[in-house]
Design an enzyme around this catalytic site. Structure first.
Site, PDB file in Angstrom:
ATOM      1  N   HIS A   1       0.822  -1.215   0.000  1.00 28.76           N
ATOM      2  CA  HIS A   1       0.000   0.000   0.000  1.00 28.76           C
ATOM      3  C   HIS A   1       0.858   1.268   0.000  1.00 28.76           C
ATOM      4  O   HIS A   1       0.386   2.341   0.360  1.00 28.76           O
ATOM      5  CB  HIS A   1      -0.917   0.015   1.229  1.00 28.76           C
ATOM      6  CG  HIS A   1      -1.691  -1.244   1.407  1.00 28.76           C
ATOM      7  ND1 HIS A   1      -2.548  -1.715   0.434  1.00 28.76           N
ATOM      8  CD2 HIS A   1      -1.731  -2.151   2.406  1.00 28.76           C
ATOM      9  CE1 HIS A   1      -3.085  -2.857   0.835  1.00 28.76           C
ATOM     10  NE2 HIS A   1      -2.600  -3.156   2.030  1.00 28.76           N
TER      11      HIS A   1
ATOM     12  N   HIS B   1      -7.150  -4.947  -0.982  1.00 29.41           N
ATOM     13  CA  HIS B   1      -6.524  -6.275  -1.090  1.00 29.41           C
ATOM     14  C   HIS B   1      -7.286  -7.112  -2.110  1.00 29.41           C
ATOM     15  O   HIS B   1      -7.507  -8.305  -1.898  1.00 29.41           O
ATOM     16  CB  HIS B   1      -6.540  -7.012   0.245  1.00 29.41           C
ATOM     17  CG  HIS B   1      -6.043  -6.220   1.395  1.00 29.41           C
ATOM     18  ND1 HIS B   1      -6.879  -5.508   2.234  1.00 29.41           N
ATOM     19  CD2 HIS B   1      -4.793  -6.008   1.839  1.00 29.41           C
ATOM     20  CE1 HIS B   1      -6.148  -4.901   3.152  1.00 29.41           C
ATOM     21  NE2 HIS B   1      -4.890  -5.189   2.939  1.00 29.41           N
TER      22      HIS B   1
END
Lengths: 330, 330
Positions: B59, B221
């Site tokens: 991320h 995700h």
């Protein structure tokens, strides 16, 4: 082609409008142009040489993302991969001239060089003191599709940073142009593509690579490079680029600055892994790195890839690279 | 799958190592961990509550990119899309406790919540004052693959910014936790994917979308969202997300903060076009935007997509969002 856009012909004006709206404390747009000028409180009362850059769009955050205190005074955006027009460049020049003159930082593409030259002539006719420098840091190939001589790529942002810092310190126009040229001569870049960029108006990638292929030496407008190879581990990619670039520096003593640049669609995760390999190899070779930066700085739309820029840097330049700035993108 | 990596199992340690080497004036690594701690000169003599965040990797720049004066004191990275271990979180807590306690900022995923809780217990056993807050800003879906309740996504970075600014101003631990919770309750996000992320160990995208399809409400995700649709112009995408998010705010007076976040492989050009549409529509609806930011903040590897975060923000929070910080990623 899936892209978050409206009409193709509105891409650049809408992009500039979004950038300016989202950052109105830093930048403003010159009415009727795609030129972006500093809008911070210090700018109005400023006494420094103006620094203007620009070029085709699709390389964001370059150039508008580097407008701000300590870097560019203004930036002019052309259409995607297309030079800005002389009149727009001229408007930017006028907007940032405080009587001490303006330095133009141009990437070495025939269209850019021509249009910035015409804008320069318009400014001279207006008695504005003006000089220009041309960035040609890409050592991959000698001439290219849109270029006579070497292309100007990611090293441009380091030139803009050092010149911007020196301008803020009060350097005069002649010295600033000489400094910029010296920085350009000391800055070398090579890039790799894993996947070409898709120009919105074209609708498909600029060239095709196999599922396991990469291309060394690509430009930032889908210009082809010097070799298509099977993809290697990051360590090997780093080794190839370092070998190629460091061969340009006969004197490897003193300090170097390093920029690892993402081409648009390559995640930071991969950029940091590549940075780790680059910095490890340079350390093993006893190359002293005084400054390093990792991130998307000079992109090529949605190209997957990376470039490595290495600069042989005076200690003063290292200091100027580290000076805080107030910009969107640095 | 083409990625600039070495061995899959080395991705996270090599990424952290590259990030730290390239930014050693800002951050350092805690030996034997993937925890990154402030390394600036002010940190050693600092008297403030420590602020620690972390989570799975993939991320970036979240979270290590937000370590620095005025934001996080430390960040802990897990494997790709995997929670960091309690012992590593605990090392980060110990490294940043100056006796005034530590606040943990956790994204709402079952694994993260569990591991941060265990680290908190370890710290409590050590007599460290400690509290935690859990970010659950994603209003797309109620429960998800790895979550009970809503997911924590891009809004996390705004929480980290405001809490970090308040901690630097000297706010005590209890007040900081209460402020953080209030900020979380006022922050709502929805994301869109054009193309799913490829987890390196898996080797193919997490889900497939047609050449003209997008998915609304995806997580960071590869969690699926609420609807697969034909791609629309940016204006329509902006309208859909604004409608969904603003429905969560019964009171639309006062100031709002807006974050337009790229998911990793979406160029800034598209993000600014989308920002232009978002800010135009909010202005037309008489929503007052006191702060806005555009860029890759909370990514999902090489996902193509974007998210919109809107926060109903006190004037103090707007001020705190605008405070300068010294981090890699803000």
């Amino acid at each position: 082609m899936k892209k978050i856009i409206n009409k193709t012909e509105d891409i650049v004006p809408e992009m500039i409008s979004g950038l300016v709206k989202a950052n109105s404390d830093l930048v403003k747009q010159i009415d009727g142009t795609t030129a972006v000028v500093r809008n911070d409180s210090k700018f109005a009362e400023e006494k420094q040489v103006g620094v203007v850059s620009g070029g085709g769009s699709g390389h964001e955050p370059l150039h508008a993302g580097y407008v701000g205190d300590g870097m560019l005074s203004a930036a002019v955006a052309g259409e995607v991969f297309t030079s800005p027009t002389p009149d727009q460049i001229y408007e930017a020049i006028k907007a940032v001239d405080h009587g001490l003159g303006v330095l133009l930082i141009v990437k070495n593409y025939s269209g850019d060089v021509m249009n910035f030259d015409m804008a320069k002539e318009m400014a001279e006719a207006d008695d504005i003191k003006i000089k220009s420098i041309v960035v040609d840091d890409d050592i991959s190939v000698e001439n290219s599709e849109f270029t006579q001589g070497k292309r100007g790529v990611a090293g441009t942002v380091l030139v803009e940073k050092i010149v911007g810092a020196a301008a803020r310190l009060g350097m005069n126009l002649d010295d600033l142009a000489a400094l910029g040229q010296k920085v350009i001569d000391s800055t070398k870049t090579v890039g790799i593509a894993l996947h070409a960029a898709t120009v919105p108006a074209v609708g498909h990638p600029g060239f095709e690579l196999g599922d396991d292929e990469i291309e060394y030496g690509i430009g930032i407008h889908n210009e082809r490079g010097y070799s298509v190879e099977k993809i290697q581990p990051s360590k090997e990619l780093a080794h190839e680029l370092i070998k190629k670039i460091m061969g340009e520096f006969p004197d490897q003593t003193g300090n170097f600055a390093v920029l690892i640049n993402g081409m648009g669609a390559t995640p930071l995760m991969e950029q940091y892994i590549f940075a780790n390999d680059v910095l490890n190899e340079l350390a093993a070779d006893n190359i002293s790195v005084g400054f390093s930066k990792v991130g998307n700085q000079v992109t090529s739309l949605d190209m997957q890839g990376i470039s490595l820029t290495i600069m042989k840097a005076d200690d003063d330049w290292i200091k100027m690279l580290k000076e805080p700035v107030a910009t969107i993108g640095w």
